[in-house]
Design an enzyme around this catalytic site. Sequence first.
Site, PDB file in Angstrom:
ATOM      1  N   CYS A 147     -13.791  -2.018 -10.553  1.00  0.00           N
ATOM      2  CA  CYS A 147     -13.724  -1.869  -9.090  1.00  0.00           C
ATOM      3  C   CYS A 147     -15.128  -1.569  -8.571  1.00  0.00           C
ATOM      4  CB  CYS A 147     -12.811  -0.706  -8.689  1.00  0.00           C
ATOM      5  SG  CYS A 147     -11.233  -0.657  -9.530  1.00  0.00           S
TER       6      CYS A 147
ATOM      7  N   CYS B 146     -17.935  -4.274  -7.467  1.00  0.00           N
ATOM      8  CA  CYS B 146     -17.997  -4.779  -6.085  1.00  0.00           C
ATOM      9  C   CYS B 146     -18.101  -3.649  -5.071  1.00  0.00           C
ATOM     10  CB  CYS B 146     -16.746  -5.587  -5.748  1.00  0.00           C
ATOM     11  SG  CYS B 146     -16.588  -7.084  -6.725  1.00  0.00           S
ATOM     12  N   HIS B 147     -17.334  -2.581  -5.326  1.00  0.00           N
ATOM     13  CA  HIS B 147     -17.178  -1.549  -4.292  1.00  0.00           C
ATOM     14  C   HIS B 147     -18.098  -0.352  -4.428  1.00  0.00           C
ATOM     15  CE1 HIS B 147     -13.799  -3.481  -2.393  1.00  0.00           C
ATOM     16  NE2 HIS B 147     -13.163  -3.585  -3.534  1.00  0.00           N
TER      17      HIS B 147
ATOM     18  N   CYS C 120      -7.297  -7.688  -5.339  1.00  0.00           N
ATOM     19  CA  CYS C 120      -8.632  -7.501  -5.921  1.00  0.00           C
ATOM     20  C   CYS C 120      -8.592  -7.783  -7.420  1.00  0.00           C
ATOM     21  CB  CYS C 120      -9.115  -6.066  -5.700  1.00  0.00           C
ATOM     22  SG  CYS C 120      -9.900  -5.812  -4.101  1.00  0.00           S
TER      23      CYS C 120
ATOM     24  N   CYS D 125      17.032   5.259   9.830  1.00  0.00           N
ATOM     25  CA  CYS D 125      15.923   6.205   9.632  1.00  0.00           C
ATOM     26  C   CYS D 125      15.920   7.199  10.793  1.00  0.00           C
ATOM     27  CB  CYS D 125      14.581   5.483   9.623  1.00  0.00           C
ATOM     28  SG  CYS D 125      14.516   3.992   8.635  1.00  0.00           S
TER      29      CYS D 125
ATOM     30  N   CYS E  73      18.164  10.578  11.043  1.00  0.00           N
ATOM     31  CA  CYS E  73      17.688  11.841  10.461  1.00  0.00           C
ATOM     32  C   CYS E  73      16.335  12.236  11.020  1.00  0.00           C
ATOM     33  CB  CYS E  73      17.578  11.719   8.944  1.00  0.00           C
ATOM     34  SG  CYS E  73      19.157  11.474   8.141  1.00  0.00           S
ATOM     35  N   HIS E  74      15.387  11.313  10.971  1.00  0.00           N
ATOM     36  CA  HIS E  74      13.990  11.681  11.211  1.00  0.00           C
ATOM     37  C   HIS E  74      13.604  11.745  12.671  1.00  0.00           C
ATOM     38  CE1 HIS E  74      13.170  11.861   6.995  1.00  0.00           C
ATOM     39  NE2 HIS E  74      13.648  10.648   6.808  1.00  0.00           N
TER      40      HIS E  74
ATOM     41  N   ARG F  35       9.995   5.573  -1.895  1.00  0.00           N
ATOM     42  CA  ARG F  35      10.717   6.536  -1.063  1.00  0.00           C
ATOM     43  C   ARG F  35      11.636   5.827  -0.082  1.00  0.00           C
ATOM     44  NH1 ARG F  35      13.862   9.149  -0.607  1.00  0.00           N
ATOM     45  NH2 ARG F  35      14.168  11.190   0.346  1.00  0.00           N
TER      46      ARG F  35
ATOM     47  N   CYS G 122      15.660   6.337   0.139  1.00  0.00           N
ATOM     48  CA  CYS G 122      16.393   6.680   1.358  1.00  0.00           C
ATOM     49  C   CYS G 122      17.538   5.708   1.579  1.00  0.00           C
ATOM     50  CB  CYS G 122      15.458   6.640   2.572  1.00  0.00           C
ATOM     51  SG  CYS G 122      14.563   8.179   2.867  1.00  0.00           S
TER      52      CYS G 122
END
Lengths: 108, 150, 274
Positions: C89, C92-93, C127, C190, C193-194, C231, C235
């Site tokens: 990595c 290039c970076h 990449c 979603c 609840c949220h 996650r 859910c």
Amino acid sequence: MADKPRIKLPKEAKKGEIIQIKTLVSHLMESGQRKDAQGKPIARKIINKFTCEFNGRPVFSCALEPAISANPYIQFDARIDEEGTFKFAWTDDDGSVVTAEEKIALKA
Amino acid sequence: MGAINRRQAFLLGGGFVALTVLPMAANAEPSNDAAELIKKFTGGKEAAKGKITLDLPEIAENGNTVPLALTVESPMTAENYVKEVLFVADGNPNAGVATLMFTPMSGKAEASIRIRLAQTQNVIAVAKMSDGSLFTERKTVKVTIGGCGG
Amino acid sequence: MSIRYGSLAGLATAALVLSAVATSGEELERKGIPAPPGHVFQTIISGYQFRTKETRALQDDDLENPGFLAVERAADVWKTVDGGEGKSCMSCHGEAEKTMKGVGAAMPKWSEKLNKPVNLEQQINICRTEHMKAEPWAFKSKELTDMTTFVRFQSRGLPVAVKTDGPMSPWFEKGKEIYYTRVGQLDLACASCHEKNNGKFMRADFLSQGQTNGFPTYRLRDQRLIPLHERFEGCMFDVRGVPYKPLSDEFLALELYVAWRGIGLPVETPSVRN
């Protein structure tokens, strides 16, 4: 268990000072209680011992059971009376040992 | 306990938080080898209350990772120091949690670890001093299961 | 280097909101940031604020935070050559601390080449396959989660700054639709609840605003880092629905939309949650 342990302690201390040492090591701590998708128990495989020595003398150690969370975190204290080297060792059920070292100097 | 009525069945089925904080859970006889492990450690001797501060959350965010902090009062000199501290959890499949070994070079008998608790239960610490005296402390940790996050 | 909410709270003193009560009847003040005009929330609050003080303490200290085991591992992998091109990595970076700053905070971003948004996991594999001629890492693999965490960590403290206009617009709308659609046997969205019930208990779970500024997050339950799409999958599984696949268009759209719901929140990767 090949990852490098993470350790935090001061680089120097006054003679007689009590310092705090924090350690964190990567390990699944497979408890032996879990079952795989076929319902077969997954064998226990944990770090069962941790030791800390300073200049070759034991400072603190612990015997661990499967009730210790994965990625064991162990924090404890040490009194610094001289400069020197801490040696840490984590022993796996399979006998392999991961070790680490940290030096500490005395503050003038 | 006799046959449960509908209200009790509803509460049990609903898995309300309240169920896990009923006092009876904390005072129940240990269901595992906690007593045996303690007896092995103390040699059958009585352990006095005091000297130990056991820091655990009242309600664990998650039973898989519960932070525990210990402090035992002691001068930690060669003549008078904390030698060993045993931790057991009386509601886990196996009671053993860890045994900590201190030396006078520890400076302070303080430590922090993270433990797994399978359900609401007592965490018991027994400290053995260099002169053979024993001290004990216990804390109840409420462990909730359920909801969506697990 | 813990997140200093003091400064954010200072800016937002006028907008501090007393959140919904917990079952104990206690009124809790949760620090957040004022939402921009037209936003769904008045105050945007990180998941950090909904966890217990013990959990927050784990996140506040870089040594105590188990997520850093991944950051360290990936820091080594960053410099390791892999694949047919003989590159790492770093080839290039350069130093990730410099070049990756801000990258994670702006994900997902638009890809002209693929004509769709890509997220951090996908970009890492692009990449690897195109520039390093290396094998892509599987989703949920330790390698991919470690590297996603490491790259996003370089944006820690920077505000979530995802772009939702231009070509992103239809994806944003798609994500919004998914967010508000009830699914599963439990028939929950979603938002159920949220949005409607954050700050309250659902059985034993204390609901947050469902923000994503801390992902990948170290979950105490799983005792490992969890990437965002895992996650999302969890859910949907929990409401007894059939989850979309990780890295699917649906989850990319949802990731984009939910990132907007947390716009301006500081990136907290690697965060610690339950």
